[in-house]
Structure formats: structure tokens, C-alpha cells
Design a protein around this motif. Structure first.
Motif, short mmCIF file in Angstrom:
data_model
loop_
_atom_site.label_atom_id
_atom_site.label_comp_id
_atom_site.label_asym_id
_atom_site.label_seq_id
_atom_site.Cartn_x
_atom_site.Cartn_y
_atom_site.Cartn_z
N MET A 159 0.84 -1.21 0.00
CA MET A 159 0.00 0.00 0.00
C MET A 159 0.87 1.25 0.00
SD MET A 159 -3.36 -0.92 2.24
CE MET A 159 -2.48 -1.37 3.70
N ASN A 160 1.98 1.21 0.73
CA ASN A 160 2.90 2.35 0.70
C ASN A 160 3.43 2.59 -0.71
OD1 ASN A 160 2.58 2.70 3.40
ND2 ASN A 160 4.57 1.83 4.00
N LEU A 161 3.79 1.49 -1.37
CA LEU A 161 4.34 1.61 -2.72
C LEU A 161 3.31 2.23 -3.67
CD1 LEU A 161 6.52 1.04 -4.84
CD2 LEU A 161 5.58 -1.26 -5.09
N LEU A 162 2.05 1.76 -3.55
CA LEU A 162 1.03 2.26 -4.47
C LEU A 162 0.76 3.74 -4.25
CD1 LEU A 162 -1.50 -0.68 -4.62
CD2 LEU A 162 -0.06 0.21 -6.45
N ASP A 163 0.91 4.21 -3.02
CA ASP A 163 0.63 5.60 -2.69
C ASP A 163 1.92 6.41 -2.77
OD1 ASP A 163 -0.57 7.89 -1.71
OD2 ASP A 163 -0.14 7.35 0.36
N SER A 164 2.55 6.43 -3.95
CA SER A 164 3.82 7.13 -4.08
C SER A 164 4.05 7.49 -5.54
CB SER A 164 4.98 6.24 -3.61
OG SER A 164 5.21 5.22 -4.57
N ARG A 165 5.14 8.18 -5.80
CA ARG A 165 5.51 8.57 -7.15
C ARG A 165 5.63 7.33 -8.05
NH1 ARG A 165 10.74 8.67 -9.23
NH2 ARG A 165 11.01 10.03 -11.02
N THR A 166 6.35 6.30 -7.55
CA THR A 166 6.49 5.08 -8.33
C THR A 166 5.15 4.38 -8.48
OG1 THR A 166 8.67 4.87 -7.34
CG2 THR A 166 7.85 2.96 -8.51
N GLY A 167 4.35 4.41 -7.41
CA GLY A 167 3.03 3.78 -7.46
C GLY A 167 2.15 4.40 -8.52
N ARG A 168 2.20 5.71 -8.65
CA ARG A 168 1.39 6.36 -9.67
C ARG A 168 1.85 5.95 -11.06
NH1 ARG A 168 1.59 10.54 -5.79
NH2 ARG A 168 3.56 11.27 -6.64
N ALA A 169 3.17 5.83 -11.23
CA ALA A 169 3.69 5.39 -12.53
C ALA A 169 3.19 3.98 -12.84
CB ALA A 169 5.22 5.43 -12.52
N ILE A 170 3.14 3.12 -11.82
CA ILE A 170 2.64 1.75 -12.02
C ILE A 170 1.15 1.78 -12.36
CG2 ILE A 170 2.17 -0.43 -10.83
CD1 ILE A 170 4.69 0.15 -9.12
N ARG A 171 0.43 2.62 -11.63
CA ARG A 171 -1.03 2.65 -11.84
C ARG A 171 -1.38 3.22 -13.20
NH1 ARG A 171 -2.67 5.57 -6.41
NH2 ARG A 171 -4.81 5.11 -6.90
N ALA A 172 -0.47 4.04 -13.75
CA ALA A 172 -0.73 4.61 -15.08
C ALA A 172 -0.51 3.58 -16.19
CB ALA A 172 0.16 5.83 -15.31
N LEU A 173 0.17 2.47 -15.88
CA LEU A 173 0.48 1.47 -16.91
C LEU A 173 -0.78 0.92 -17.56
CD1 LEU A 173 3.21 -0.74 -15.19
CD2 LEU A 173 3.54 0.88 -17.06
N ARG A 174 -1.83 0.79 -16.76
CA ARG A 174 -3.04 0.13 -17.26
C ARG A 174 -3.67 0.93 -18.39
NH1 ARG A 174 -7.69 -0.38 -13.72
NH2 ARG A 174 -6.30 0.89 -12.48
N ARG A 175 -3.45 2.25 -18.44
CA ARG A 175 -4.03 3.07 -19.49
C ARG A 175 -3.13 3.09 -20.73
NH1 ARG A 175 -7.67 4.42 -21.20
NH2 ARG A 175 -8.11 6.62 -21.09
N GLY A 176 -2.19 2.18 -20.80
CA GLY A 176 -1.28 2.18 -21.95
C GLY A 176 -0.02 2.95 -21.60
N HIS A 177 0.96 2.86 -22.45
CA HIS A 177 2.26 3.44 -22.11
C HIS A 177 2.38 4.91 -22.50
CE1 HIS A 177 3.75 3.18 -26.32
NE2 HIS A 177 2.80 2.29 -26.40
N ILE A 178 1.50 5.41 -23.38
CA ILE A 178 1.72 6.73 -23.96
C ILE A 178 1.63 7.86 -22.94
CG2 ILE A 178 0.78 8.40 -25.61
CD1 ILE A 178 0.21 6.04 -27.46
N ALA A 179 0.57 7.81 -22.10
CA ALA A 179 0.38 8.92 -21.16
C ALA A 179 1.55 9.02 -20.18
CB ALA A 179 -0.94 8.76 -20.42
N GLY A 180 1.91 7.90 -19.57
CA GLY A 180 3.00 7.93 -18.60
C GLY A 180 4.31 8.40 -19.23
N GLU A 181 4.61 7.86 -20.41
CA GLU A 181 5.88 8.20 -21.06
C GLU A 181 5.97 9.68 -21.41
OE1 GLU A 181 6.41 5.39 -24.25
OE2 GLU A 181 6.99 3.81 -22.86
N ALA A 182 4.81 10.29 -21.69
CA ALA A 182 4.81 11.72 -22.01
C ALA A 182 5.29 12.54 -20.81
CB ALA A 182 3.42 12.17 -22.43
N PHE A 183 5.28 11.96 -19.63
CA PHE A 183 5.74 12.67 -18.44
C PHE A 183 7.00 12.05 -17.85
CE2 PHE A 183 1.31 13.48 -19.13
CZ PHE A 183 1.36 14.86 -19.26
N GLY A 184 7.66 11.25 -18.66
CA GLY A 184 8.98 10.78 -18.27
C GLY A 184 9.02 9.41 -17.62
#
Ligand code: ADP
Ligand code: MG
Length: 576
Positions: A159-184
Motif C-alpha cells: 500500500m505504501n508503494l502504491l501511494d507514491s511517485r512510483t506507485g502512480r507510474a505503475i497505476r498509469a500502466l493500465r491506461r497504456g504506455h503513452i500517457a505515462g511516457e509523455a511525463f517521463g
């Protein structure tokens, strides 16, 4: 430890069940992260339990290593196996990914049952129990504590991991790679991370299992078990850490009840419980399609704690090269072909510092493709694109954003079940640095507070302060576009690319947006925008570039474009 389901005097039969639930919950928790949150379906998790179990089995029985020393080694072996398999597997897309996991799930099962030093089909027995001093965890009632402490600690870290900068990057994976990659976000790295994380949790389960059963054989590590773990995660609610525990409880108990009582009902017919079990699970998923945990929590009077970012916390500006000669973006003869379609046909234009440029043209003119060429989503077929003098025509999105180019998408790419605040904070990904380990142990809080503060400031700036805690998916499409602008502003960009930002906005909202964009320009930012509302565009833009069938047909001030006969013919005439 109040959360450990422990009732004194509980019959041994139930203790064994609780142990099995804990062991399954650990594996399912990894799947929650991998499948539910990251969108990567794996049928092969049981194999990683095997790595954990066999590592300790071999080391304790053949080499006499103390069980506690084998714990880190079991986790390490599972993790290394996951890195090797993950490098191959996570590159697979669509249906090939789950198929790939089935393939190595089956392959490893046969490997476990064929290797001499793993005892072939018989496996390894005589594994020593866990012990602390004179306290030997010989029976189910004692190892029970080790298992459930493992479950609780893992749940907390996850839960700590999910509620963090890395966690948000992981959670963004489900929407495809384009959105996350646009922000690095380095998407392949994030995928590998969850893959390894899930495998290490499975390895922990396997290690505990080996010391619980005091033996290891291939059967519980096959593809059949892998499918069951996925079932558990889905029934509990893939995406919810406690869903893994609940799902494990439901599936383990259901199976047990069916196995014990169905023979009485149907007179000892074998295999019947498997069929009834399957039917019950399907019925359960009909009732609670996203899993039982979210179904349950939606019916409890629980209010999630409101996050109140301290917006006074400063976030360091991004370091980047200073603007050269006022030209931010230079596009020269950019070209993009999709097979026979020339989507962008040798287009040239530029964007200067402190300028709002509009890119207009009929549907299919190549506007979004031009955006994708600039931001590295697509590679060019020809021509050059440079940002501040750096050639970017074949640079990956993560490099383009570092130069200060941020964007929104014509088809909104937010994570619908994340709050507005969390979605916008993804925009500040490159302005933080905390990684997975520090997040798990909550050492990222200072960094995290600054990122959230910046996100909150940008949400206020675009006028969505009241919606900050809402799930992004619950907002109107027009508001979601504004959320994307806030996310892009978190980059601290020099150049903002907006693809149809005013679509779906009401008149007043459009005026607010225009005022915001003017304010951003006056503050030193440049804007390149695609928009179909001609009143909005002509009022706002300093300069207009017109595309038609991939070709630039005109460029000039709004006044000149309005009266340009080619433009009227190609575009304005069509909408008038
Ligand atoms: P606009 O944004 O101006 O409406 P697009 O840039 O989306 O237009 O599309 C330009 C042309 O390129 C269209 O003919 C579209 O069908 C085609 N196109 C866009 N993306 C792809 C793709 N990934 N593969 C094939 N054709 C594409
Ligand atoms: Mg478009």
C-alpha cells in the motif's frame, strides 16, 4: 496485530485453512499489483512460489543452512528468475503476455519435476521448521504467526508503494504506455518492477509454504495453481490489496466446504466440486464484477481520508537549457507515412517563445499526428523537428518532456480510478526522485509532499480546486481535458501542446480556458494548440497554421487566415 484473524481456541482445521489463506493471499497480492493495478495478466505466479520453496528446501536439507538465512536467498532467487523471465515476457503485448506466462508456468513445472537435485516428482522432504530460540514452529498454530505477519507486512509495504511517485507510474500502466511516457515514466522499467515485486511476494509465500509443509514437491507450483491465484485476485478485487486477502479467504474456504460436504449431498461423486466451484465463482463475479472487496467497501460507511496537500511547499524548477534565439520549436519538412497514407506531408512551421500558435484543419488533416511526431510518440518518416535546437524527431517521449515540452491528448488519457490530484501529480514525475524501496518504507514523504503540493497548485490554477479529491473518471469529459492541462503544467513546461482542449467545454469554461492560456503566455510559456472552435482560436492565437490532407496550406495571423480563400475552401467553408 489486531488484524490477524486469530481467535483463541480455534480448531486446528481452521488454523490450517487460515494458513492456506495467508499463503494464497501473498501470491494474490502480487497479482493485485501486476494484473489489477499494472494491467499485466500472469498465469504463472505459482512457478515463483516454486523458486522460493525449492531454494529453501535445497539449502536447508542439502547444505544445512539455517531457515532464516534462506529467506533473503529465496526472495532473491524468485526475484532473479522474475528479472530473466520478465525481460522477455513484459515486452509481449495484448494476449501474448498471458499466453507467455502460461508457457513458462508449464515449462517450469516440468523443470521442477525433472531435476534430480529437486527430487523430481517426489520433491524434497525433511525441511526443518522455522524456529526462534527454543520456539519451534512445528505445528500449524505456530507457523500461523509467521505467515500472517508476512501477509500484514507485505500489505503495508504494497500500500505504501502504491501511494507514491512510483506507485502512480505503475497505476498509469493500465491506461497504456503513452500517457505515462509523455511525463517521463520509463514504462518498461515500471513493468519489470511490478513483475519482480509480484514474484518476490510469491517467493515469500513459497518459502513459508516449504516450512509449513516441511516438504516441497512440484504439484502446488504448476499452471493449475497459477490459474487459481489469478482467480483469487479477480474474485477479491484485482486492484485492491485487501481484496487479495478477502479473495484468498473466499476461494480457500469455498473449496474446502465443497470438498467436505458435496460428497454427502451427491453421494461421493468425484470432480463435482470443481464444477460447482466454477459455477459459484462465475455467479460471484456476476454479482460483483470488479471483485468482492470494492463491492463490500462501497456498502460500508467508510469515507477515504481526504488529502490536503500543503500548497506552500515549493518544488524545484526543472533544470534545462535556456531558450536559444527565441525559437522554441522548429519543424522542417516533417513527414509521416502510414503505409500508403501520408498523414503529415513535408510540413514546416515554428513556434517562438511567448507565442500561442494554433494548428487547424479538417478531421484527418494530420494535426494529432504532428503532435505525436513532436512529442516522440511516433518517429518521423522524414524531415527534422527540433526543440530549443535539440533534434527530437526520433527521440523517445521521455527525452522530449525533459526539454520542457508537455502535452494533452485528443482522446483523454487519465487513469479514471485515480483522483484528480494523483493524476495531475504524474505530470510532476520528473521533478521527484523517490524510488520503489524508499516509498515502501515511507522515506519518500518529503519528496512526495512537494510533488502533491505542486499538483494541487496546478489544479487550483486551472480552476478545478473543488474536484481535487474526485476520481478523474467521474468528471465530465470537458473537465477531464482541463485536468490534463493541469497535469501538463506540472512539468513546468516551456511549450504546451494542447490537442482540442476546448472540446466539450461550455461557453464560460472556454472563456476561462482562453484567459488561462493568455496568462500562461504572458508568464513566458508558449502554446501550440489544435482546436475546432474557430471563434476560440481566432480570438486567442497569435498565429495560425492550417493543414489539409497532411499539407500546410496557409500560415498567418488570424485576420489573414479568416480571409484566405484556400482556407475557406478547405475548412471554414465546410463548417460554415
Ligand atoms: P487530425 O488530428 O488532424 O484529425 P490525425 O493526425 O489523427 O488527424 O490523422 C491524420 C491521418 O493519419 C488520418 O488519415 C488518419 O487516419 C491517419 N492515421 C493517424 N494515426 C494513424 C496510425 N497510427 N496508423 C495509421 N493511420 C493513422
Ligand atoms: Mg486529431
Amino acid at each position: 496485530m489486531a488484524a490477524i484473524p486469530f481467535i483463541p481456541g480455534i480448531p486446528p482445521f481452521w488454523i490450517v485453512l487460515l494458513n492456506n489463506i495467508g499463503l494464497a493471499a501473498l501470491v494474490a497480492m502480487g497479482l493485485v499489483l501486476l494484473t489489477g493495478v499494472g494491467g499485466l495478466t500472469s498465469f504463472g505466479q505459482a512457478a515463483f512460489c516454486g523458486f522460493g520453496a525449492y531454494t529453501t528446501a535445497v539449502l536447508t536439507t542439502a547444505y544445512g543452512v539455517s531457515p532464516w538465512l534462506t529467506l533473503p536467498l529465496s526472495l532473491l532467487v524468485s526475484g532473479i528468475a522474475a528479472v530473466l523471465l520478465g525481460i522477455i515476457t513484459v515486452r509481449l503485448s495484448g494476449h501474448y503476455l498471458p499466453l507467455g506466462t502460461i508457457a513458462w508456468g508449464i515449462g517450469l513445472f516440468y523443470l521442477f519435476s525433472k531435476l534430480e537435485f529437486l527430487g523430481r516428482n517426489d520433491g524434497i522432504s525433511g525441511i526443518p521448521p522455522l524456529s526462534i530460540g527454543n520456539f519451534r514452529m512445528l505445528d500449524p498454530g505456530t507457523i500461523y504467526f509467521a505467515i500472517w505477519i508476512g501477509v500484514l507486512v507485505s500489505a503495508l509495504l504494497t500500500m505504501n508503494l502504491l501511494d507514491s511517485r512510483t506507485g502512480r507510474a505503475i497505476r498509469a500502466l493500465r491506461r497504456g504506455h503513452i500517457a505515462g511516457e509523455a511525463f517521463g515514466v520509463q514504462t518498461p522499467r515500471a513493468k519489470l518492477l511490478v513483475f519482480v515485486y509480484a514474484a518476490v511476494l510469491a517467493g515469500l509465500s513459497g518459502w513459508l509454504y516449504a516450512h509449513f509443509q516441511r516438504a516441497a514437491n512440484p504439484t502446488p507450483f504448476g499452471a493449475h495453481a497459477g490459474i487459481e491465484y489469478l482467480f483469487i485476485a479477480v474474485v477479491g478485487g484485482a486492484g485492491y490489496v485487501w481484496g487479495a486477502v478477502l479473495g484468498a479467504g473466499i476461494v480457500v474456504i469455498l473449496k474446502e466446504i465443497l470438498q467436505s460436504y458435496l460428497p454427502y449431498v451427491f453421494g461421493g461423486q468425484s470432480q463435482l466440486e470443481t464444477i460447482v466451484f466454477g459455477i459459484l465463482l462465475v455467479v460471484l463475479l456476476q454479482l460483483a464484477p470488479t471483485g468482492v472487496w470494492p463491492w463490500l467497501t462501497a456498502r460500508l460507511p467508510l469515507k477515504p481520508a481526504r488529502k490536503e496537500p500543503d500548497t506552500s511547499l515549493p518544488l524545484a524548477k526543472r533544470e534545462r537549457a535556456p531558450a536559444s534565439a527565441g525559437t522554441l520549436l522548429q519543424i522542417e519538412k516533417a513527414r509521416k507515412q502510414f503505409g500508403g497514407v501520408i498523414a503529415v506531408n513535408d510540413v514546416s512551421f515554428d513556434v517562438q517563445a511567448r507565442e500561442i500558435v494554433a494548428l487547424i484543419g479538417p478531421n484527418g488533416a494530420g494535426k494529432s499526428t504532428t503532435f505525436n511526431l513532436i512529442t516522440g510518440v511516433l518517429t518521423t518518416t522524414g524531415g527534422t523537428i527540433s526543440v530549443l535546437g535539440h533534434k527530437v524527431d526520433n527521440a523517445p517521449p521521455q527525452e522530449v518532456v525533459k526539454l520542457g515540452v508537455a502535452r494533452t491528448f485528443q482522446h483523454v488519457k487519465l487513469v479514471p480510478d485515480m483522483t484528480v490530484l494523483e493524476n495531475v501529480a504524474i505530470g510532476a514525475h520528473l521533478r521527484g526522485s523517490s524510488g520503489a524501496i524508499s516509498s515502501m518504507f515511507r522515506l519518500d514523504r518529503a519528496d512526495e509532499a512537494k510533488l502533491l503540493a505542486e499538483a494541487a497548485r496546478q489544479i487550483e490554477r486551472v480552476g478545478l480546486g473543488d474536484q481535487i479529491d474526485q476520481l478523474a473518471g467521474s468528471l465530465s469529459l470537458g473537465q477531464q481535458r482541463i485536468v490534463e492541462i493541469a497535469r501538463a503544467l506540472c512539468v513546468d513546461p516551456l511549450l504546451l501542446l494542447l490537442d482540442e482542449p476546448a472540446a466539450g467545454l461550455r461557453h464560460m469554461e472556454k472563456q476561462r480556458l482562453a484567459a488561462l492560456l493568455r496568462q500562461l503566455r504572458d508568464g513566458g510559456m508558449s502554446v501550440l494548440l489544435v482546436e475546432h472552435d474557430m471563434g476560440f482560436v481566432m480570438d486567442l492565437a497569435d498565429r495560425v497554421v492550417v493543414l489539409d490532407f497532411g499539407t500546410k496550406i496557409a500560415e498567418g495571423t488570424p485576420a489573414a487566415i479568416k480571409t484566405n480563400p484556400d482556407v475557406i475552401k478547405a475548412y471554414l467553408g465546410a463548417t460554415a
